[in-house]
Design a protein around this motif. Structure first.
Motif, mmCIF file in Angstrom:
data_model
loop_
_atom_site.group_PDB
_atom_site.id
_atom_site.type_symbol
_atom_site.label_atom_id
_atom_site.label_comp_id
_atom_site.label_asym_id
_atom_site.label_seq_id
_atom_site.Cartn_x
_atom_site.Cartn_y
_atom_site.Cartn_z
ATOM 1 N N ALA B 54 0.832 -1.211 0.000
ATOM 2 C CA ALA B 54 0.000 0.000 0.000
ATOM 3 C C ALA B 54 0.864 1.257 0.000
ATOM 4 C CB ALA B 54 -0.928 -0.010 1.213
ATOM 5 N N LEU B 55 1.988 1.196 0.723
ATOM 6 C CA LEU B 55 2.897 2.351 0.747
ATOM 7 C C LEU B 55 3.458 2.595 -0.657
ATOM 8 C CD1 LEU B 55 4.889 1.604 4.054
ATOM 9 C CD2 LEU B 55 3.174 3.399 3.711
ATOM 10 N N GLY B 56 3.897 1.509 -1.289
ATOM 11 C CA GLY B 56 4.442 1.625 -2.647
ATOM 12 C C GLY B 56 3.384 2.093 -3.632
ATOM 13 N N VAL B 61 1.475 5.895 -7.328
ATOM 14 C CA VAL B 61 0.291 6.481 -7.973
ATOM 15 C C VAL B 61 0.230 7.995 -7.718
ATOM 16 C CG1 VAL B 61 -2.233 6.539 -7.949
ATOM 17 C CG2 VAL B 61 -1.043 4.350 -7.950
ATOM 18 N N GLY B 62 0.427 8.374 -6.443
ATOM 19 C CA GLY B 62 0.391 9.798 -6.103
ATOM 20 C C GLY B 62 1.468 10.571 -6.841
ATOM 21 N N GLY B 63 2.690 10.018 -6.848
ATOM 22 C CA GLY B 63 3.808 10.703 -7.498
ATOM 23 C C GLY B 63 3.621 10.809 -9.001
ATOM 24 N N ALA B 64 3.142 9.713 -9.609
ATOM 25 C CA ALA B 64 2.946 9.726 -11.067
ATOM 26 C C ALA B 64 1.893 10.764 -11.455
ATOM 27 C CB ALA B 64 2.519 8.335 -11.542
ATOM 28 N N LEU B 65 0.786 10.799 -10.692
ATOM 29 C CA LEU B 65 -0.267 11.770 -11.014
ATOM 30 C C LEU B 65 0.208 13.195 -10.762
ATOM 31 C CD1 LEU B 65 -3.419 9.931 -9.604
ATOM 32 C CD2 LEU B 65 -2.905 10.426 -11.990
ATOM 33 N N TRP B 66 0.911 13.401 -9.652
ATOM 34 C CA TRP B 66 1.426 14.737 -9.311
ATOM 35 C C TRP B 66 2.343 15.243 -10.445
ATOM 36 C CZ3 TRP B 66 5.206 15.561 -4.549
ATOM 37 C CH2 TRP B 66 5.532 16.903 -4.434
ATOM 38 N N THR B 67 3.306 14.382 -10.824
ATOM 39 C CA THR B 67 4.247 14.777 -11.884
ATOM 40 C C THR B 67 3.522 14.960 -13.216
ATOM 41 O OG1 THR B 67 5.993 13.534 -10.776
ATOM 42 C CG2 THR B 67 6.359 14.085 -13.079
ATOM 43 N N GLY B 68 2.677 13.986 -13.554
ATOM 44 C CA GLY B 68 1.977 14.041 -14.843
ATOM 45 C C GLY B 68 1.079 15.262 -14.956
ATOM 46 N N ALA B 113 4.205 11.214 2.351
ATOM 47 C CA ALA B 113 4.170 10.462 3.612
ATOM 48 C C ALA B 113 4.564 8.987 3.403
ATOM 49 C CB ALA B 113 2.791 10.588 4.265
ATOM 50 N N PRO B 114 3.961 8.274 2.428
ATOM 51 C CA PRO B 114 4.397 6.885 2.211
ATOM 52 C C PRO B 114 5.811 6.805 1.651
ATOM 53 C CG PRO B 114 2.300 7.304 1.119
ATOM 54 C CD PRO B 114 2.840 8.625 1.548
ATOM 55 N N GLY B 115 6.230 7.835 0.915
ATOM 56 C CA GLY B 115 7.581 7.848 0.343
ATOM 57 C C GLY B 115 8.635 7.823 1.441
ATOM 58 N N TRP B 116 8.405 8.622 2.460
ATOM 59 C CA TRP B 116 9.348 8.668 3.598
ATOM 60 C C TRP B 116 9.381 7.307 4.291
ATOM 61 C CZ3 TRP B 116 12.999 11.854 5.416
ATOM 62 C CH2 TRP B 116 13.447 11.648 6.712
ATOM 63 N N ALA B 119 11.202 4.757 2.179
ATOM 64 C CA ALA B 119 12.655 4.996 2.198
ATOM 65 C C ALA B 119 13.256 4.457 3.485
ATOM 66 C CB ALA B 119 12.932 6.499 2.060
ATOM 67 N N ARG B 120 12.527 4.618 4.581
ATOM 68 C CA ARG B 120 13.022 4.116 5.860
ATOM 69 C C ARG B 120 13.095 2.581 5.835
ATOM 70 N NH1 ARG B 120 10.312 2.068 9.767
ATOM 71 N NH2 ARG B 120 11.284 1.758 11.769
ATOM 72 N N HIS B 121 12.013 1.966 5.339
ATOM 73 C CA HIS B 121 11.961 0.499 5.282
ATOM 74 C C HIS B 121 13.070 -0.067 4.415
ATOM 75 C CE1 HIS B 121 8.579 -1.100 7.405
ATOM 76 N NE2 HIS B 121 7.879 -0.041 7.070
ATOM 77 N N LEU B 122 13.332 0.600 3.302
ATOM 78 C CA LEU B 122 14.296 0.057 2.348
ATOM 79 C C LEU B 122 15.728 0.481 2.672
ATOM 80 C CD1 LEU B 122 12.126 0.678 -0.856
ATOM 81 C CD2 LEU B 122 12.440 -1.472 0.391
ATOM 82 N N GLY B 123 15.891 1.229 3.758
ATOM 83 C CA GLY B 123 17.238 1.622 4.188
ATOM 84 C C GLY B 123 17.814 2.795 3.415
ATOM 85 N N TYR B 124 16.974 3.509 2.682
ATOM 86 C CA TYR B 124 17.473 4.620 1.875
ATOM 87 C C TYR B 124 17.834 5.848 2.726
ATOM 88 C CZ TYR B 124 15.581 2.224 -2.271
ATOM 89 O OH TYR B 124 15.292 1.326 -3.265
ATOM 90 N N LEU B 125 17.310 5.908 3.952
ATOM 91 C CA LEU B 125 17.582 7.089 4.785
ATOM 92 C C LEU B 125 18.985 7.040 5.385
ATOM 93 C CD1 LEU B 125 14.194 7.539 6.723
ATOM 94 C CD2 LEU B 125 14.932 8.626 4.605
ATOM 95 N N ASP B 126 19.566 5.832 5.437
ATOM 96 C CA ASP B 126 20.909 5.704 6.018
ATOM 97 C C ASP B 126 21.935 6.409 5.140
ATOM 98 O OD1 ASP B 126 19.675 4.117 7.863
ATOM 99 O OD2 ASP B 126 20.190 2.226 6.844
ATOM 100 N N ALA B 127 22.892 7.062 5.825
ATOM 101 C CA ALA B 127 23.933 7.758 5.064
ATOM 102 C C ALA B 127 24.791 6.759 4.284
ATOM 103 C CB ALA B 127 24.791 8.586 6.005
ATOM 104 N N GLY B 128 24.794 5.498 4.745
ATOM 105 C CA GLY B 128 25.585 4.482 4.066
ATOM 106 C C GLY B 128 24.965 3.998 2.761
ATOM 107 N N TYR B 129 23.719 4.336 2.549
ATOM 108 C CA TYR B 129 23.066 3.932 1.300
ATOM 109 C C TYR B 129 23.809 4.610 0.132
ATOM 110 C CZ TYR B 129 19.455 4.025 -2.343
ATOM 111 O OH TYR B 129 18.780 3.916 -3.530
ATOM 112 N N PRO B 130 24.255 3.841 -0.867
ATOM 113 C CA PRO B 130 25.143 4.407 -1.890
ATOM 114 C C PRO B 130 24.539 5.565 -2.689
ATOM 115 C CG PRO B 130 24.546 2.116 -2.398
ATOM 116 C CD PRO B 130 24.065 2.394 -1.029
ATOM 117 N N HIS B 131 23.213 5.612 -2.789
ATOM 118 C CA HIS B 131 22.602 6.692 -3.578
ATOM 119 C C HIS B 131 21.889 7.704 -2.691
ATOM 120 C CE1 HIS B 131 23.757 4.173 -6.846
ATOM 121 N NE2 HIS B 131 22.920 3.214 -6.494
#
Lengths: 130, 205
Positions: B54-56, B61-68, B113-116, B119-131
């Motif tokens: 649901a987060l994804g 969906v929200g991001g695609a519509l917002w950008t589009g 809100a779900p994006g944040w 990112a937390r779940h997938l470890g993207y918030l860590d400074a060690g995340y390469p991207h």
């Protein structure tokens, strides 16, 4: 003829930008137990700018206060829902209390900035008896 | 913003155009509020339950519509509006802007809100995340877009809608406020393209 008024919206916008910069800084370093000096300093300046804008708008003569408060009420409601959702995520993630407090303060200032910007931007073009 | 007198539409004789565009009966389209409420409940459940799909779903969906929608409005609808007659432009705005007033903040909340949380779940918030730098770039892009949308466009949007409700709207003021859409379309468009680049990079690396 468009009436000239003090830069209330611009001052509130500057306050909002400072909050956004502080929040980006904090969010970018949130996993590293970041220093809160920069975001707190930015929040403090943002609060001061918001206070200045509020005082300035309160001193405007012949202003459409009724419509100002109608817009302010609805803007506050809408942006409280948005900010509440973001706050909920931070709480759900067990964000450390010092960081959470800083982020919460930023969100509160952000919501008040938006409310003031929207309410002032509408009321300034309305007749004072509206 | 709903404290507006409901004005009955004046009867228009067959084949005759109205004297001027009808103002919106309410600034916020009330019939859309239940949908917004449903979206908010869905988000709360997804975040509270850490429901990854649901987060994804919400973020994509929200991001695609917002950008589009941003790109479509900025680069397709905007230029077309610019070539319309003033009354046609005003009438279109009177019907279009209230929808945007409800739609865009909902899409932004659906995305951020779900994006944040993702990112937390997938470890993207860590400074060690390469991207991690790409993620920080996305924060900056969102910050610029929020400043433009909330600080520049939305106030103008609302002021135009309220001006349209006056018995004698100030055409000069409406034209001046609507110029903001033209000035900011390029910046918003560039930020949205940057968002597409960042998000597709993160998703594929």
């Amino acid at each position: 003829m468009i009436r000239k008024l003090p830069p209330v919206a611009e001052t509130a916008l500057a306050s909002m930008v400072l909050v956004i910069v502080g929040t980006i800084y904090l969010a970018a370093n949130i996993a590293n137990d970041p220093s809160l000096v920069v975001p707190v300093a930015l929040d403090v300046v943002a609060v001061l700018l918001l206070l200045v804008a509020t005082v300035v708008v309160s001193r405007i003569d012949d202003f459409a206060w009724r419509i100002f408060f109608v817009v302010a009420r609805w803007a506050l409601l809408g942006y409280l829902v948005i900010a509440g959702m973001i706050e909920f995520v931070f709480i759900r993630d067990n964000t450390p209390s010092a960081q959470l407090a800083t982020l919460t303060a930023g969100l509160v200032v952000f919501v008040l900035d938006v409310t003031l910007i929207l309410a002032f931007s509408v009321a300034r073009y309305q007749p004072s008896d509206y | 913003m709903t404290e507006v007198v409901q004005r009955p539409a004046p009867a228009i004789p067959h084949g005759q155009a109205p004297a001027r565009p009808l103002p919106p009966a309410t600034i916020v389209p009330l019939q859309g509020l239940p949908i917004v409420g449903a979206v908010v409940i869905f988000l709360v459940v997804a975040i509270a339950g850490n429901w990854l799909w649901a987060l994804g779903f919400s973020h994509v969906v929200g991001g695609a519509l917002w950008t589009g929608i941003d790109l479509f409005v900025g680069f397709v609808v905007g230029p077309i509006m610019g070539r319309m007659s003033i009354p046609a432009r005003v009438e279109f705005s009177a019907r279009f802007m209230p929808v945007m007033l409800l739609l865009m903040p909902t899409l932004v909340t659906m995305t951020l809100a779900p994006g944040w949380q993702l990112a937390r779940h997938l470890g993207y918030l860590d400074a060690g995340y390469p991207h991690h730098g790409w993620l920080v770039a996305s924060y900056i892009v969102v910050g610029v877009m929020a400043t433009i949308a909330i600080g520049v466009l939305e106030p103008a949007n609302l002021a135009v809608l309220f001006e349209l409700r006056k018995p004698q709207p100030n055409g000069e003021l409406i034209a001046k406020l609507m110029q903001r859409f033209v000035y900011t379309a390029g910046i918003t468009g560039a930020m949205q393209v940057a968002t597409l680049i960042i998000m597709t990079y993160i998703a594929t690396h």
